[in-house]
Design a protein around this motif. Structure first.
Motif, mmCIF file in Angstrom:
data_model
loop_
_atom_site.group_PDB
_atom_site.id
_atom_site.type_symbol
_atom_site.label_atom_id
_atom_site.label_comp_id
_atom_site.label_asym_id
_atom_site.label_seq_id
_atom_site.Cartn_x
_atom_site.Cartn_y
_atom_site.Cartn_z
ATOM 1 N N THR A 118 0.580 -1.183 0.021
ATOM 2 C CA THR A 118 0.135 -0.292 -0.305
ATOM 3 C C THR A 118 0.916 1.101 -0.386
ATOM 4 N N GLU A 119 1.964 1.462 1.027
ATOM 5 C CA GLU A 119 2.642 2.026 1.047
ATOM 6 C C GLU A 119 3.858 2.464 -0.073
ATOM 7 N N ALA A 120 4.055 1.562 -0.723
ATOM 8 C CA ALA A 120 4.683 1.186 -1.933
ATOM 9 C C ALA A 120 4.128 2.077 -3.212
ATOM 10 N N VAL A 121 2.989 1.603 -3.435
ATOM 11 C CA VAL A 121 1.719 2.323 -4.957
ATOM 12 C C VAL A 121 1.936 3.518 -4.808
ATOM 13 N N SER A 122 0.983 3.996 -2.922
ATOM 14 C CA SER A 122 0.792 5.360 -2.780
ATOM 15 C C SER A 122 1.693 6.810 -2.741
ATOM 16 N N ALA A 123 2.518 6.021 -2.734
ATOM 17 C CA ALA A 123 3.849 6.686 -2.669
ATOM 18 C C ALA A 123 4.708 7.055 -4.324
ATOM 19 N N ASN A 124 4.190 6.602 -4.498
ATOM 20 C CA ASN A 124 5.066 6.351 -6.170
ATOM 21 C C ASN A 124 4.263 5.841 -7.767
ATOM 22 N N THR A 125 3.285 5.705 -7.315
ATOM 23 C CA THR A 125 2.517 5.759 -8.092
ATOM 24 C C THR A 125 2.450 6.042 -9.759
ATOM 25 N N PRO A 126 3.493 7.138 -9.887
ATOM 26 C CA PRO A 126 4.154 7.370 -11.267
ATOM 27 C C PRO A 126 4.573 6.276 -11.357
ATOM 28 N N LEU A 127 5.221 6.307 -10.695
ATOM 29 C CA LEU A 127 6.631 6.173 -11.175
ATOM 30 C C LEU A 127 6.405 4.416 -11.105
ATOM 31 N N ILE A 128 5.841 3.571 -10.483
ATOM 32 C CA ILE A 128 5.366 1.957 -10.696
ATOM 33 C C ILE A 128 5.012 1.817 -11.540
ATOM 34 N N LEU A 129 4.209 2.854 -12.126
ATOM 35 C CA LEU A 129 3.248 2.287 -12.974
ATOM 36 C C LEU A 129 4.087 3.350 -14.684
ATOM 37 N N ALA A 130 5.256 4.047 -14.731
ATOM 38 C CA ALA A 130 6.186 3.894 -15.206
ATOM 39 C C ALA A 130 7.024 2.690 -15.459
ATOM 40 N N LEU A 131 7.519 1.668 -14.596
ATOM 41 C CA LEU A 131 8.207 0.789 -14.472
ATOM 42 C C LEU A 131 7.389 -0.351 -14.912
ATOM 43 N N MET A 132 6.453 -1.202 -14.480
ATOM 44 C CA MET A 132 5.346 -2.048 -15.518
ATOM 45 C C MET A 132 5.243 -1.564 -16.411
ATOM 46 N N GLY A 133 5.207 0.106 -17.007
ATOM 47 C CA GLY A 133 4.384 0.430 -18.450
ATOM 48 C C GLY A 133 5.685 -0.238 -19.447
ATOM 49 N N ILE A 134 6.996 -0.402 -19.243
ATOM 50 C CA ILE A 134 8.467 -0.158 -19.998
ATOM 51 C C ILE A 134 8.462 -1.798 -19.962
ATOM 52 N N ALA A 135 7.111 -2.814 -18.597
ATOM 53 C CA ALA A 135 8.092 -4.339 -18.606
ATOM 54 C C ALA A 135 7.074 -4.569 -19.655
ATOM 55 N N ILE A 136 5.585 -3.655 -19.457
ATOM 56 C CA ILE A 136 4.703 -4.461 -20.866
ATOM 57 C C ILE A 136 4.954 -4.234 -22.194
ATOM 58 N N HIS A 137 5.360 -2.644 -22.729
ATOM 59 C CA HIS A 137 5.320 -2.641 -23.172
ATOM 60 C C HIS A 137 6.389 -2.548 -23.975
ATOM 61 N N ALA A 138 7.998 -2.331 -23.672
ATOM 62 C CA ALA A 138 8.757 -2.344 -24.417
ATOM 63 C C ALA A 138 9.169 -3.304 -25.629
ATOM 64 N N GLY A 139 9.002 -4.795 -24.886
ATOM 65 C CA GLY A 139 9.249 -6.331 -25.620
ATOM 66 C C GLY A 139 8.986 -5.678 -26.958
#
Lengths: 308, 326
Positions: free
Chosen positions: B177-198
């Motif tokens: 919960t803490e990880a997500v609420s404090a760094n939402t855009p960063l976590i989403l950006a990392l997710m986005g890279i992992a999902i789309h870059a390949g």
């Protein structure tokens, strides 16, 4: 490789420095690729291992520890407890919907992309811009109109209501367009024309064989597009026996406590390890398609063909 | 042939000079071959054009039409061209959503584009089994979608069970919960890279693999380092792919939907259901049943993507018909 002596006649010490520099460059590249492999590979490694664990060991054991392979078989039979193994039917539906739409998408997009790249004709720019709009329009803008359209055509709930809209895949047209403009030399087409080839012969005998890499790409991406699609089957289909895997899994996982504990009130033995296994089942065909598509990447060399 | 001649040879120019006169001959009566050539493109595009109109343009126009009508219980549907658009664009939630999306795109897009081209070029410098295996590994996260992705990413950001836990510890994160609420855009950006870059890595790699080999060999023989070959020869030759990637990823970024939805499923209560603009449009349609507003907001998003796309197309001459290689 033979290096021209006139330009590269370095003394031995400089040559040693050069080879040291190359070795450093090589390990730098390798390190970069492996670091990326950890970033991209770790989540999936975890998922793979999660399927071998039990509901308790998934929390208690080390994230990267291996459970038991017996748990995979157990997990699979647990997944089949949902609606008498409805899962198997969803897999077949997904293969049917995705397979049909891929065939149509390739048939539509390859000639279109080629013509847009290599012919100057009235309406070309308009078609390119409209395709662009089709490519980047948000799904939310299309779903309701498509639903009404399928309803008016009496196709709602049929496989066609999913297959036909999925076969319209503008991105594939752009992939083919960019490939043809970048890698298909005009000189080659002109030479064939001078030799008396008709436009159809040109397309089937020269363009298609030389476009194998991009056709492989189009097959793959349109398959992924269709296989992973959620919105269309979610909106078009109401009978859960006709669901594709994505919609079915969403229903299955939401009616159990597999994603979060507050989620469902089901007594079925479907928890996190089962959800991980379901994810692997959903991913496997895409990965098979990927390996298949990779084989076509370097299937042709246009520069060689040009000289021949 | 000497080295300098090989390197200086520009196939595009040579072809242009060599072949042009043949097609340039004009005559008053159109020969059948020329007529066939004039009509051929219409046959090639006709089946696709049918689908484009049926499943792209017609529904989009219908969406535009619904966006121009307001739907209220008492009065029924009413033609009010600015009603939905005005309401949507002044919605207080849109400001937050737009700021979230802007942050996300600013983090995600540049870093992913650099990573895509860096990886593809490095892989292409040494093609082979290792490169093929790496492309496979980079692609896999993109294949995991839907509810399975929610589970996966929830575990990734939970320090107790995540394989990334050393990293999360380093950031001082105690729970998901803490990880997500404090760094939402960063976590989403990392997710986005992992999902789309390949997927894009695969496309750029395929583009590099399809480049004419003689040009690359010529550059190497001429003494260019692999860095110079990559930056001065390979990159410019795949510039149209770069344009396509820029257009598609910018649109995908501004329309981000899956990543915040997925993360919100995994970590309930930490991410608003209208976190992104596209989620807000979805909210109008599903929670309020207001398809006019949903259509208006979706089309506004399309417009933003279209402006950027046309800018890229104009700057890169993306639609120009080339004669020869380039």
């Amino acid at each position: 490789m033979a290096v021209p002596a006139t330009r590269h006649d370095h003394p031995p010490s400089r040559r040693a420095a050069e080879s040291a520099r190359r070795a450093a460059g090589r390990s730098l590249r390798l390190g970069f690729l492996l670091a990326c492999a950890i970033f991209f590979g770790l989540p999936v490694t975890w998922l793979l291992l999660a399927a071998t664990k039990t509901q308790t060991s998934i929390f208690s054991d080390h994230p990267l520890s291996v459970g038991s392979f017996g748990n995979i078989a157990q997990g699979w039979s647990n997944l089949l407890t949902f609606n008498d193994g409805e899962l198997v039917g969803w897999i077949w539906n997904s293969l049917y919907y995705a397979g049909s739409s891929v065939v149509i998408a390739v048939f539509l997009s390859v000639p279109a992309g080629y013509a847009l790249a290599k012919y100057d004709f009235a309406g070309r720019k308009a078609l390119l811009v409209l395709t662009l709009i089709g490519m980047i329009i948000p799904t939310a803008a299309l779903v309701l109109p498509l639903y009404l359209q399928m309803n008016a055509l009496g196709l709602l709930g049929t496989p066609a209501s999913v297959i036909l809209p999925l076969a319209f895949y503008p991105f594939a047209v752009y992939l083919c367009y960019v490939y043809c403009t970048t890698s298909l030399p005009d000189s080659l087409l002109e030479a064939a024309r001078v030799d008396g080839a008709s436009e159809a012969t040109l397309f089937f005998r020269i363009v298609l064989p030389l476009s194998k890499p991009v056709i492989g790409m189009i097959f793959f991406f349109s398959f992924v597009h269709a296989w992973t699609n959620f919105f269309l089957p979610f909106v078009m289909l109401s009978d859960d026996r006709t669901f594709n895997l994505q919609v079915g899994l969403m229903m299955l996982l939401q009616s159990t406590d597999a994603i979060n504990a507050e989620g469902g009130f089901s007594a079925l033995p479907i928890h996190q390890p089962e959800a991980a296994l379901a994810a692997l089942v959903a991913v496997a065909p895409v990965l098979v398609a990927f390996v298949f598509a990779q084989r076509y990447l370097t299937a042709s060399d246009v520069s060689g063909a040009e000289k021949g | 042939m000497t080295d300098t001649e090989t390197a200086g040879r520009r196939p595009a120019r040579a072809d242009r000079q060599g072949r042009r006169p043949a097609s340039g001959a004009e005559s008053t009566v159109e020969p059948p071959s020329k007529r066939r050539r004039r009509l051929a493109p219409y046959f090639f595009v006709a089946p696709y054009a049918l689908f484009l109109v049926g499943f792209g343009i017609a529904p989009a126009l219908y969406g535009l039409y619904t966006s121009l009508f307001t739907d209220s219980l008492g009065a029924g549907t009413e033609f009010a061209p600015l009603g939905n658009w005005g309401e949507v664009l002044t919605d207080y939630r849109l400001v937050d959503s737009a700021r979230n999306v802007a942050t996300y795109v600013a983090l995600w897009l540049p870093s992913m584009l650099m990573l895509i081209f860096a990886i593809a070029l490095v892989l292409h410098a040494r093609p082979g089994r290792f490169a093929a295996a790496m492309r496979f590994v980079y692609y896999i996260p993109g294949a995991i979608t839907g509810s399975a992705a929610a589970l996966l990413w929830l575990f990734m950001v939970s320090p107790q069970v995540s394989p990334f836990s050393p990293l999360l510890d380093l950031l001082g994160v105690e729970n998901a919960t803490e990880a997500v609420s404090a760094n939402t855009p960063l976590i989403l950006a990392l997710m986005g890279i992992a999902i789309h870059a390949g997927g894009w890595i695969l496309i750029v790699y395929a583009a590099l693999a399809a480049l004419p080999r003689d040009v690359l060999e010529a550059a190497v023989i001429d003494g260019a380092s692999s860095w110079q070959v990559a930056m001065r020869v390979k990159l410019p030759m795949v510039s149209r792919y770069a344009a396509l990637i820029l257009i598609a990823t910018f649109a995908a970024g501004t329309q981000v939907f899956v990543e915040p939805t997925v993360l919100a499923t995994g970590v309930p209560g930490q991410i608003s259901s209208t976190w992104s603009i596209n989620q807000l449009a979805y909210y109008y349609a599903t929670q309020q049943g207001d398809f006019g507003k949903a259509a208006a907001l979706s089309l506004a998003l399309l417009l933003v993507g279209l402006v950027v796309a046309l800018l890229v197309i104009y700057r890169t001459k993306f639609y120009r018909i080339d004669r020869g290689l380039s």
